[in-house]
Design a protein around this motif. Structure first.
Motif, mmCIF file in Angstrom:
data_model
loop_
_atom_site.group_PDB
_atom_site.id
_atom_site.type_symbol
_atom_site.label_atom_id
_atom_site.label_comp_id
_atom_site.label_asym_id
_atom_site.label_seq_id
_atom_site.Cartn_x
_atom_site.Cartn_y
_atom_site.Cartn_z
ATOM 1 N N THR A 349 4.961 55.199 -25.158
ATOM 2 C CA THR A 349 5.184 53.875 -25.737
ATOM 3 C C THR A 349 5.568 52.866 -24.665
ATOM 4 O O THR A 349 5.089 51.725 -24.664
ATOM 5 N N ALA A 350 6.456 53.261 -23.743
ATOM 6 C CA ALA A 350 6.852 52.341 -22.673
ATOM 7 C C ALA A 350 5.657 51.973 -21.798
ATOM 8 O O ALA A 350 5.493 50.812 -21.403
ATOM 9 N N TYR A 351 4.812 52.954 -21.488
ATOM 10 C CA TYR A 351 3.625 52.669 -20.689
ATOM 11 C C TYR A 351 2.691 51.712 -21.427
ATOM 12 O O TYR A 351 2.152 50.761 -20.843
ATOM 13 N N PHE A 352 2.517 51.940 -22.720
ATOM 14 C CA PHE A 352 1.637 51.077 -23.502
ATOM 15 C C PHE A 352 2.186 49.653 -23.538
ATOM 16 O O PHE A 352 1.425 48.687 -23.455
ATOM 17 N N VAL A 353 3.511 49.516 -23.666
ATOM 18 C CA VAL A 353 4.119 48.182 -23.709
ATOM 19 C C VAL A 353 3.845 47.435 -22.409
ATOM 20 O O VAL A 353 3.421 46.269 -22.410
#
Length: 434
Positions: A349-353
């Motif tokens: 999720t952090a990478y996608f953000v």
């Protein structure tokens, strides 16, 4: 890079502990004193209503009596819920009752079908013993404290045990010699001790009474809120995935797919030109090579929103470093993470953000530089993406930032965007650490 200047938070002085203790004692005392008449009213109303309703069920009148009794118990429970936050010193959830629907009979039966209505009635029955205890303890300690401390002001009005043989005070019953000075000292000491113990005794019985209300009147509401939160998270995850898939399909159709169709046509044309015009065939093959490279670059750009192998192999910090290196806008990256790997869903999720935020910066902001900071803040992983672009970014449904918010909501995260006109823009995402 332009940065925002935040005003320092106002300095607030915490309340004096003694003042807070006295205020809480007054609140608990008021709650305990009111609880007895309210408990008697609730007990009599519910026990009488349920008894009459059950006894007249055979002639169907009991159904209406039971429904009215449960509605009255609901009203009393609503009053009790309004007092609980003050006593417990924290907000309490409110349950969602069944909404009447259908015909008259079905609407009449709605309170009987609602589990929370029966919990309200059970609370009305069980609260009376605790209300009696809370009332008795409160009145006793206040009487001891006020009467003992003020005893010196009214001792003269009492009969003197030394002149009245039929009058015996507590000192004499305990075997001590009684005099005016000794009585004042003795009873004033009892009053002071009662005043010291009073806030804690009253607090204990008030909490005992309030905890019963919290258990019966709000526990189901907490479960309903948790179910609703999980349902909203699931819906947000489904919506985010659907939006991401539709966008990926559109981008593939508009970009790489068109290049690949053109590439196939050029290769077929080059195959036909090989025998009759080799020079034209070589030109066509060169153009096909350019199309192949463009399609490959577009596929690489589209894959940036998908977790790359480096994220699974080397972790979030390495993946973000590679992502920042590919960004068309220069990125200042600051990552402060422990050596221990985060949960896969948190890393993804952090990478996608960050990936989606950098894509938005490159497409829409007109920024010259971007700053990405990732680190732990308490129990959350905080991701901050800030640029010096034109600003004006909004969380509009159907757009990239709204998709980011949905993706974060699915993992109990939250996204906040601060983007005034003229910039800068700061997007802050917070995810549970574990």
């Amino acid at each position: 890079m332009t940065t925002e200047t935040l005003a320092p938070p106002p300095v607030t002085t915490p309340p004096d502990p003694r003042t807070r203790l006295v205020r809480q004692a007054l609140v608990d005392s008021g709650y305990a004193l009111v609880s007895l008449p309210a408990g008697i009213l609730a007990f009599v109303l519910v026990v009488t209503g349920v008894s009459v309703g059950v006894g007249t069920l055979v002639i169907w009148v009991g159904v209406a009596v039971l429904a009215g009794t449960l509605l009255a118990a609901r009203g009393l429970a609503t009053v009790e819920r309004a007092q609980l936050p003050v006593v417990l010193d924290r907000p309490v959830p409110r349950p969602a009752y069944l909404v009447p629907d259908g015909g008259r009979v079905r609407r009449l039966l709605t309170p009987l079908r609602d589990p929370q209505s029966w919990l309200d009635a059970l609370h009305a029955v069980l609260r009376l013993p605790l209300a009696v205890l809370a009332f008795s303890v409160t009145v006793t300690f206040w009487a001891l404290a006020l009467g003992g401390i003020s005893y010196g002001a009214w001792d003269w009005a009492l009969p003197d045990p030394s002149t009245d043989p039929d009058n015996t005070d507590l000192l004499e019953l305990l075997g001590f010699e009684s005099s005016s000075g000794r009585r004042i000292l003795f009873y004033s000491t009892i009053g002071l001790l009662a005043a010291v113990v009073l806030p804690f005794a009253v607090r204990a019985v008030a909490l005992l009474h309030a905890q019963l209300g919290r258990a019966l009147l709000t526990s189901r509401a907490a479960a309903q809120a948790e179910i609703g939160r999980l349902s909203r998270g699931r819906d947000a995850a489904v919506a985010a995935e659907a939006v991401a898939l539709r966008r990926l399909e559109r981008d593939i159709h508009d970009g790489p797919q068109q290049h690949l169709v053109r590439l196939g046509m050029d290769l077929s044309r080059a195959q036909r030109q090989l025998d009759r015009d080799p020079a034209a065939a070589r030109t066509t093959l060169a153009e096909a090579g350019v199309l192949a490279r463009e399609a490959l670059e577009e596929l690489r750009a589209l894959s940036r929103g998908i977790a790359p192998p480096v994220l699974a192999d080397r972790g979030l910090a390495a993946a973000l470093t590679a992502l920042a290196a590919r960004s068309p806008v220069p990125v200042e990256l600051a990552v402060d993470l422990p050596e221990q790997r985060l949960a896969p869903v948190t890393e993804n999720t952090a990478y996608f953000v960050v990936s989606e935020a950098l894509a938005n910066v490159a497409k829409h902001s007109g920024a010259r530089v971007c700053r990405v900071a990732v680190g732990r803040a308490g129990d959350v992983l905080r991701v901050v993406v800030e640029d010096d672009g034109d600003g004006g970014a909004l969380l509009v449904p159907g757009h990239g930032l709204a998709g980011l918010a949905d993706r974060l909501r699915a993992v109990d995260g939250v996204l906040t965007v601060d983007s005034p006109r003229g910039g800068p823009t700061r997007a802050t995402a917070e995810l549970p650490w574990s």
